[in-house]
Motif scaffolding. Sequence first.
Motif, PDB file in Angstrom:
ATOM      1  N   GLU A  29       0.816  -1.218   0.000  1.00  0.00           N
ATOM      2  CA  GLU A  29       0.000   0.000   0.000  1.00  0.00           C
ATOM      3  C   GLU A  29       0.851   1.269   0.000  1.00  0.00           C
ATOM      4  O   GLU A  29       0.368   2.353   0.337  1.00  0.00           O
ATOM      5  CB  GLU A  29      -0.990   0.012   1.171  1.00  0.00           C
ATOM      6  CG  GLU A  29      -1.951  -1.169   1.147  1.00  0.00           C
ATOM      7  CD  GLU A  29      -3.029  -1.086   2.212  1.00  0.00           C
ATOM      8  OE1 GLU A  29      -3.294   0.034   2.703  1.00  0.00           O
ATOM      9  OE2 GLU A  29      -3.611  -2.135   2.550  1.00  0.00           O
ATOM     10  N   GLU A  30       2.094   1.152  -0.429  1.00  0.00           N
ATOM     11  CA  GLU A  30       2.949   2.333  -0.546  1.00  0.00           C
ATOM     12  C   GLU A  30       2.469   3.254  -1.664  1.00  0.00           C
ATOM     13  O   GLU A  30       2.527   4.480  -1.552  1.00  0.00           O
ATOM     14  CB  GLU A  30       4.397   1.908  -0.810  1.00  0.00           C
ATOM     15  CG  GLU A  30       5.363   3.081  -1.010  1.00  0.00           C
ATOM     16  CD  GLU A  30       6.765   2.625  -1.349  1.00  0.00           C
ATOM     17  OE1 GLU A  30       7.559   3.472  -1.815  1.00  0.00           O
ATOM     18  OE2 GLU A  30       7.093   1.437  -1.145  1.00  0.00           O
ATOM     19  N   ASP A  31       1.997   2.653  -2.770  1.00  0.00           N
ATOM     20  CA  ASP A  31       1.553   3.460  -3.907  1.00  0.00           C
ATOM     21  C   ASP A  31       0.550   2.644  -4.709  1.00  0.00           C
ATOM     22  O   ASP A  31       0.906   1.662  -5.353  1.00  0.00           O
ATOM     23  CB  ASP A  31       2.746   3.849  -4.792  1.00  0.00           C
ATOM     24  CG  ASP A  31       2.341   4.757  -5.954  1.00  0.00           C
ATOM     25  OD1 ASP A  31       1.134   4.994  -6.150  1.00  0.00           O
ATOM     26  OD2 ASP A  31       3.254   5.228  -6.666  1.00  0.00           O
ATOM     27  N   ARG A  32      -0.710   3.065  -4.663  1.00  0.00           N
ATOM     28  CA  ARG A  32      -1.757   2.382  -5.413  1.00  0.00           C
ATOM     29  C   ARG A  32      -2.358   3.275  -6.491  1.00  0.00           C
ATOM     30  O   ARG A  32      -3.444   2.993  -7.002  1.00  0.00           O
ATOM     31  CB  ARG A  32      -2.845   1.879  -4.465  1.00  0.00           C
ATOM     32  CG  ARG A  32      -2.389   0.726  -3.586  1.00  0.00           C
ATOM     33  CD  ARG A  32      -3.530   0.090  -2.829  1.00  0.00           C
ATOM     34  NE  ARG A  32      -3.141  -1.213  -2.293  1.00  0.00           N
ATOM     35  CZ  ARG A  32      -3.979  -2.079  -1.753  1.00  0.00           C
ATOM     36  NH1 ARG A  32      -5.278  -1.775  -1.674  1.00  0.00           N
ATOM     37  NH2 ARG A  32      -3.558  -3.230  -1.290  1.00  0.00           N
ATOM     38  N   ARG A  33      -1.663   4.334  -6.838  1.00  0.00           N
ATOM     39  CA  ARG A  33      -2.180   5.232  -7.865  1.00  0.00           C
ATOM     40  C   ARG A  33      -1.157   5.517  -8.960  1.00  0.00           C
ATOM     41  O   ARG A  33      -1.356   5.159 -10.113  1.00  0.00           O
ATOM     42  CB  ARG A  33      -2.663   6.548  -7.239  1.00  0.00           C
ATOM     43  CG  ARG A  33      -3.284   7.502  -8.266  1.00  0.00           C
ATOM     44  CD  ARG A  33      -4.121   8.568  -7.633  1.00  0.00           C
ATOM     45  NE  ARG A  33      -4.645   9.516  -8.608  1.00  0.00           N
ATOM     46  CZ  ARG A  33      -5.716   9.304  -9.362  1.00  0.00           C
ATOM     47  NH1 ARG A  33      -6.361   8.178  -9.265  1.00  0.00           N
ATOM     48  NH2 ARG A  33      -6.122  10.225 -10.215  1.00  0.00           N
ATOM     49  N   ILE A  34      -0.037   6.132  -8.601  1.00  0.00           N
ATOM     50  CA  ILE A  34       0.933   6.523  -9.624  1.00  0.00           C
ATOM     51  C   ILE A  34       1.673   5.309 -10.172  1.00  0.00           C
ATOM     52  O   ILE A  34       1.812   5.150 -11.390  1.00  0.00           O
ATOM     53  CB  ILE A  34       1.910   7.576  -9.070  1.00  0.00           C
ATOM     54  CG1 ILE A  34       1.153   8.888  -8.818  1.00  0.00           C
ATOM     55  CG2 ILE A  34       3.057   7.811 -10.046  1.00  0.00           C
ATOM     56  CD1 ILE A  34       2.010  10.004  -8.244  1.00  0.00           C
TER      57      ILE A  34
ATOM     58  N   GLY B  75      -0.470  14.565 -12.859  1.00  0.00           N
ATOM     59  CA  GLY B  75      -1.318  15.239 -11.882  1.00  0.00           C
ATOM     60  C   GLY B  75      -1.019  14.793 -10.467  1.00  0.00           C
ATOM     61  O   GLY B  75      -1.005  15.601  -9.531  1.00  0.00           O
ATOM     62  N   GLY B  76      -0.756  13.494 -10.307  1.00  0.00           N
ATOM     63  CA  GLY B  76      -0.433  12.978  -8.978  1.00  0.00           C
ATOM     64  C   GLY B  76       0.851  13.549  -8.425  1.00  0.00           C
ATOM     65  O   GLY B  76       0.950  13.870  -7.236  1.00  0.00           O
ATOM     66  N   LEU B  77       1.851  13.692  -9.272  1.00  0.00           N
ATOM     67  CA  LEU B  77       3.122  14.267  -8.830  1.00  0.00           C
ATOM     68  C   LEU B  77       2.959  15.720  -8.407  1.00  0.00           C
ATOM     69  O   LEU B  77       3.509  16.159  -7.384  1.00  0.00           O
ATOM     70  CB  LEU B  77       4.163  14.142  -9.943  1.00  0.00           C
ATOM     71  CG  LEU B  77       4.620  12.726 -10.290  1.00  0.00           C
ATOM     72  CD1 LEU B  77       5.496  12.744 -11.535  1.00  0.00           C
ATOM     73  CD2 LEU B  77       5.360  12.095  -9.122  1.00  0.00           C
ATOM     74  N   VAL B  78       2.202  16.478  -9.202  1.00  0.00           N
ATOM     75  CA  VAL B  78       2.008  17.898  -8.882  1.00  0.00           C
ATOM     76  C   VAL B  78       1.226  18.061  -7.584  1.00  0.00           C
ATOM     77  O   VAL B  78       1.556  18.888  -6.727  1.00  0.00           O
ATOM     78  CB  VAL B  78       1.299  18.611 -10.052  1.00  0.00           C
ATOM     79  CG1 VAL B  78       0.864  20.024  -9.640  1.00  0.00           C
ATOM     80  CG2 VAL B  78       2.220  18.678 -11.260  1.00  0.00           C
ATOM     81  N   ARG B  79       0.182  17.241  -7.410  1.00  0.00           N
ATOM     82  CA  ARG B  79      -0.609  17.334  -6.182  1.00  0.00           C
ATOM     83  C   ARG B  79       0.227  16.954  -4.958  1.00  0.00           C
ATOM     84  O   ARG B  79       0.094  17.568  -3.888  1.00  0.00           O
ATOM     85  CB  ARG B  79      -1.852  16.456  -6.288  1.00  0.00           C
ATOM     86  CG  ARG B  79      -2.941  17.036  -7.199  1.00  0.00           C
ATOM     87  CD  ARG B  79      -4.231  16.257  -7.082  1.00  0.00           C
ATOM     88  NE  ARG B  79      -4.105  14.903  -7.621  1.00  0.00           N
ATOM     89  CZ  ARG B  79      -4.275  14.585  -8.898  1.00  0.00           C
ATOM     90  NH1 ARG B  79      -4.561  15.538  -9.780  1.00  0.00           N
ATOM     91  NH2 ARG B  79      -4.157  13.340  -9.295  1.00  0.00           N
ATOM     92  N   ALA B  80       1.068  15.943  -5.110  1.00  0.00           N
ATOM     93  CA  ALA B  80       1.923  15.550  -3.986  1.00  0.00           C
ATOM     94  C   ALA B  80       2.901  16.655  -3.612  1.00  0.00           C
ATOM     95  O   ALA B  80       3.151  16.928  -2.424  1.00  0.00           O
ATOM     96  CB  ALA B  80       2.698  14.271  -4.347  1.00  0.00           C
ATOM     97  N   ALA B  81       3.427  17.326  -4.630  1.00  0.00           N
ATOM     98  CA  ALA B  81       4.352  18.439  -4.346  1.00  0.00           C
ATOM     99  C   ALA B  81       3.624  19.595  -3.674  1.00  0.00           C
ATOM    100  O   ALA B  81       4.168  20.226  -2.755  1.00  0.00           O
ATOM    101  CB  ALA B  81       4.998  18.912  -5.662  1.00  0.00           C
ATOM    102  N   ALA B  82       2.383  19.862  -4.090  1.00  0.00           N
ATOM    103  CA  ALA B  82       1.609  20.930  -3.479  1.00  0.00           C
ATOM    104  C   ALA B  82       1.295  20.627  -2.018  1.00  0.00           C
ATOM    105  O   ALA B  82       1.366  21.510  -1.152  1.00  0.00           O
ATOM    106  CB  ALA B  82       0.325  21.154  -4.278  1.00  0.00           C
ATOM    107  N   ARG B  83       0.974  19.369  -1.736  1.00  0.00           N
ATOM    108  CA  ARG B  83       0.694  18.982  -0.349  1.00  0.00           C
ATOM    109  C   ARG B  83       1.947  19.125   0.510  1.00  0.00           C
ATOM    110  O   ARG B  83       1.877  19.580   1.662  1.00  0.00           O
ATOM    111  CB  ARG B  83       0.179  17.546  -0.299  1.00  0.00           C
ATOM    112  CG  ARG B  83      -1.246  17.371  -0.773  1.00  0.00           C
ATOM    113  CD  ARG B  83      -1.798  16.010  -0.369  1.00  0.00           C
ATOM    114  NE  ARG B  83      -1.037  14.921  -0.958  1.00  0.00           N
ATOM    115  CZ  ARG B  83      -1.309  14.347  -2.126  1.00  0.00           C
ATOM    116  NH1 ARG B  83      -2.326  14.799  -2.850  1.00  0.00           N
ATOM    117  NH2 ARG B  83      -0.578  13.357  -2.574  1.00  0.00           N
ATOM    118  N   ALA B  84       3.084  18.744  -0.056  1.00  0.00           N
ATOM    119  CA  ALA B  84       4.335  18.827   0.710  1.00  0.00           C
ATOM    120  C   ALA B  84       4.715  20.282   0.989  1.00  0.00           C
ATOM    121  O   ALA B  84       5.279  20.595   2.056  1.00  0.00           O
ATOM    122  CB  ALA B  84       5.454  18.141  -0.063  1.00  0.00           C
ATOM    123  N   ALA B  85       4.374  21.158   0.041  1.00  0.00           N
ATOM    124  CA  ALA B  85       4.722  22.562   0.225  1.00  0.00           C
ATOM    125  C   ALA B  85       3.818  23.257   1.232  1.00  0.00           C
ATOM    126  O   ALA B  85       4.212  24.243   1.849  1.00  0.00           O
ATOM    127  CB  ALA B  85       4.648  23.288  -1.128  1.00  0.00           C
ATOM    128  N   GLY B  86       2.614  22.719   1.417  1.00  0.00           N
ATOM    129  CA  GLY B  86       1.683  23.310   2.375  1.00  0.00           C
ATOM    130  C   GLY B  86       0.987  24.526   1.809  1.00  0.00           C
ATOM    131  O   GLY B  86       1.227  24.955   0.656  1.00  0.00           O
TER     132      GLY B  86
END
Length: 389
Positions: free
Chosen positions: A310-315, A376-387
């Motif tokens: 369950e580390e990555d079930r999307r990208i 899209g997944g990569l960009v969203r993950a970066a946005a979440r990490a940036a806060g």
Amino acid sequence: MEVGAEDFADILAATRDFIRTELVPREQEFADADAIDEATRAALADMGLFGYAIPQQWGGLGLDLRQDVELAMEFGYTSLAVRSQFGTNNGIAGQVLVDFGTDEQKLQWLGRIASGEVIASFALTEDGAGSNPAGLATRAVRDGDDWVIDGTKRFITNAPSAGLFVVFARTRPADAAGTGIAVFLVPADAPGVSVGPKDVKMGQEGAWTAEVAFRGVRVPDSAVVGGDVDAGYRAAMTSLARGRVHIAAVAVGSAQRVLDESVAYAAATTQGGRPIGEFQLVQAMLAEMQTGVMAGRALVRDAADKWVTEEDRRIAPSVAKLYCTEMAGTVADLGVQVHGGTGYMRGVAVERIYRDIRLLRLYEGTSEIQKLIIGGGLVRAAARAAGPR
């Protein structure tokens, strides 16, 4: 209960032997008949292949996705119509029940699905809703204690032989509470269900698809998967994501077959008194094919591992499907090139595989959709990490 390494090794060896000795020699027979015969289908059922990914408590072998992809690479080595016989039972249709069904629904259907008594079809795609289920036009309307389903699905794998349709339908417009998409269990013999003639396709003869119409089909409330009218979209996305890793593995198996056929052809066929395999440009094509196959195999195994943990079930599933199906297309093209004019002739394995694997880049999410999911997944993950900004 998990299947141990030793037991799985036996399952894998038996499957590989059956494919190489019993199925590979009959590929042209399957293509000419546009069908897999009942004796072969019964043999597949006896091996447990209609339920290899169904948990043991519900009658299957209980293989996890790491083990699934090892089998799938073997399935890809022969006619893809064979895998299609049991692919929806283990994959996109069966997994909806495994992951989202109630105990009662599982008890009613999974044992028969795992044995091959019932073929389950995943009825999602429509004219205006393929890779993106949000565009569904099929409707389900509450009527007392029942639901009434109206709509038409197309390109539905195994529809002509299905005993159960796993049907996605919109119960209301999407709103703040959810997508409004539910998934229903609809027996194929329910009044109002009609299956059109088999589609005539570019390849994969023997793997049947057809249009399915639902006209005033009435099902009880107990037919709603999981008893949740908002579970449909998540069920579709989860099942499709898992299926993408499986399809990536099938693509690797097909590419390996093309490579093996091409190496054998290059070693045996002469031009000017020399085996064509001695020509450096032929060797370059074989090298490109080998590199793609090895990279694809490693990627499939990594994506399957990330799914199980369950580390990555999307990208990761989208990365695997994108790379491996595109790679297989390239390998098939190179295989035809290595064979020269012979590779363009019907009855030659690489010609059939060239046509068969083209579909892998389309179903369960096109290559373009995979790129959108990954990017899209990569960009969203970066946005979440940036806060928040």
